[in-house]
Design an enzyme around this catalytic site. Structure first.
Site, PDB file in Angstrom:
ATOM      1  N   GLU A   1      26.290 -29.892  15.792  1.00  0.00           N
ATOM      2  CA  GLU A   1      27.257 -29.619  14.879  1.00  0.00           C
ATOM      3  C   GLU A   1      25.930 -29.879  13.734  1.00  0.00           C
ATOM      4  OE1 GLU A   1      29.532 -27.596  15.380  1.00  0.00           O
ATOM      5  OE2 GLU A   1      30.509 -27.774  17.232  1.00  0.00           O
TER       6      GLU A   1
ATOM      7  N   GLU B   1      29.925 -14.902  14.623  1.00  0.00           N
ATOM      8  CA  GLU B   1      28.621 -15.879  14.526  1.00  0.00           C
ATOM      9  C   GLU B   1      28.102 -16.001  16.240  1.00  0.00           C
ATOM     10  OE1 GLU B   1      29.864 -19.590  13.987  1.00  0.00           O
ATOM     11  OE2 GLU B   1      31.830 -18.664  12.455  1.00  0.00           O
TER      12      GLU B   1
ATOM     13  N   GLU C   1      23.349 -28.880   9.471  1.00  0.00           N
ATOM     14  CA  GLU C   1      24.035 -29.538   8.202  1.00  0.00           C
ATOM     15  C   GLU C   1      24.253 -30.750   8.840  1.00  0.00           C
ATOM     16  OE1 GLU C   1      26.492 -26.317   7.174  1.00  0.00           O
ATOM     17  OE2 GLU C   1      26.008 -25.207   8.837  1.00  0.00           O
TER      18      GLU C   1
ATOM     19  N   LYS D   1      28.279 -31.840   8.672  1.00  0.00           N
ATOM     20  CA  LYS D   1      28.714 -31.630   9.509  1.00  0.00           C
ATOM     21  C   LYS D   1      29.848 -32.422  10.778  1.00  0.00           C
ATOM     22  CE  LYS D   1      29.367 -27.397  11.208  1.00  0.00           C
ATOM     23  NZ  LYS D   1      28.897 -25.890  11.425  1.00  0.00           N
TER      24      LYS D   1
END
Length: 417
Positions: free
Chosen positions: A330, A267, A321, A324
């Site tokens: 984030e 990641e 997303e 999250k």
């Protein structure tokens, strides 16, 4: 178009090398993959995502955060390499062979060989959880899952590993002083590294310059021109933070005599939006980091302590997303919006079909002779080379190669003479 099967594989490899080697002379390149997270309520169906990646991007490797059967099925027959994940909560149960067998039967066997599962990750950043049960069960769980794969003759096709945060390091600056946290180094990480070496699997790390930069080191984190950071022990100068983070991990591995283990970037990424006043968080910075990241890890330059190396790298993340938790950033690491339009362009989109030359509508009659291959009209040469290099250097011809070459089928056409 004549259909060519992949057996015998060596004959196909020879044909590809003869045809394509004169075209591509830049050497071995790294593999760029994507993290496909699903903590959102507005994402498109997995089958649509898989088709988008296959037809509209150069991405040929995907990492998941679970083993969602709908997603695994969606990537069937695409040739895209898929890495599912065993959730952290399952780790203690996975130490039992009966549970490991059932996990393989439920989450792997129904999907292979149609879905190109190349690696299974056991947990995510487990050591950083400080959960003693999870940490103590990690290596036994990996060993037991491997044993379940051995029983099914899948151990040479599917690797087992686990990703770590940089929190596993007790020291990282300067990079030459990198070492693992005391207690974890000998009792957890050394057995883990023994397992990785024995199974020819990589050590996976989640380096994020985004979480390590300050106002004064933004240029250093974003691969921009900067004075650099000098390591007095090695007399080496670091011009970007990612190299420093990777070399700190390498130093820690070397301290335990595991410098031969391959390092994979599981990641890394940069958000395109943050909270008001948050420095360095905008679309331009995100695009700059990920674009330069790809160039750097694929260049073959390597790092100061690991020169002339490439790194298999998974960008975080495919989508923004919206569910999250945490700060705004984030929820905004995605390269694409839920409608699959880019948040910004980093060069992973393929040319549109409209720009490609029309295909010859005439299908030649079957004939005897030698088969040969050429890049399809409009195919990206660098993408072809990345696929060839991955197949050549994966070290797992049996099984894994099937996924490699089926991925290449998107780019090449076949003829006969």
């Amino acid at each position: 178009m004549a259909k060519v099967f992949y057996s015998p594989l060596v004959h196909l490899l020879g044909a590809l090398l003869v045809i394509l080697t004169p075209i591509f002379i830049q050497g071995v390149e790294g593999t760029i993959g994507i993290n496909y997270g699903t903590v959102a309520d507005d994402l498109p169906p997995p089958v649509q995502v898989a088709r988008f990646l296959l037809e509209s991007t150069f991405i040929r490797s995907v990492r998941l955060f679970d083993a969602n059967p709908e997603i695994l099925k969606a990537f069937a027959h695409t040739g895209i390499s898929v890495t599912p994940n065993v959730p952290n909560d399952f780790i203690p149960h996975l130490t039992k062979l009966s549970f490991a067998r059932q996990w393989v039967e439920t989450n792997v066997l129904p999907h292979i060989p149609a879905t190109n599962i190349v690696r299974i990750l056991v947990g995510n950043e487990v050591i950083s959880t400080a959960n003693k049960l999870l940490i103590g069960s990690l290596v036994p769980a990996m060993e037991t899952l491997h044993a379940a794969l051995v029983e099914r003759s899948l151990d040479r096709l599917i690797q087992i590993s686990t990703p770590h945060s940089l929190g596993i390091l007790a020291s990282s600056s300067p990079p030459s002083t990198g070492k693992f946290r005391p207690g974890y180094d000998i009792h957890i990480l050394k057995p883990l590294l023994d397992f990785l070496r024995a199974t020819n699997s990589p050590f996976m790390i989640n380096p994020y310059p985004f979480f390590g930069f300050s106002q004064n080191t933004l240029d250093y984190a974003l691969f921009r021109p900067n004075p650099g950071v000098f390591d007095e022990n090695t007399r080496l100068t670091y011009t970007n933070m990612l190299d420093a983070q990777l070399d700190a991990v390498y130093s820690a591995l070397k301290l335990l005599d595991f410098e031969d283990i391959e390092i994979v970037i599981a990641e890394t990424g940069w958000p395109s939006k943050g909270d008001p006043g948050q420095a360095g968080v905008d679309v331009g910075s995100a695009a700059e980091y990920n674009r330069k990241l790809m160039q750097h890890v694929m260049s073959g330059v390597g790092t100061p302590l690991m020169p002339n190396r490439t790194f298999e790298t998974y960008i975080f993340a495919l989508f923004n997303e919206d569910l999250k938790p945490g700060p705004t950033c984030e929820r905004n690491f995605g390269l694409f919006k839920p409608n699959m339009t880019p948040v910004y362009d980093i060069g992973i989109l393929r040319p549109t079909v409209a720009n490609a030359a029309p295909m010859n509508p005439t299908t030649p009659a079957p004939a005897k002779g030698k088969r040969w291959c050429l890049p399809k009209s409009g195919a990206n040469k660098e993408a072809i080379q990345r696929n060839i290099d991955y197949c050549l250097h994966s070290g797992r011809w049996s099984g894994r190669a099937r996924g490699c070459w089926s991925g290449l089928e998107s780019y090449i056409g076949w003829g006969m003479d």
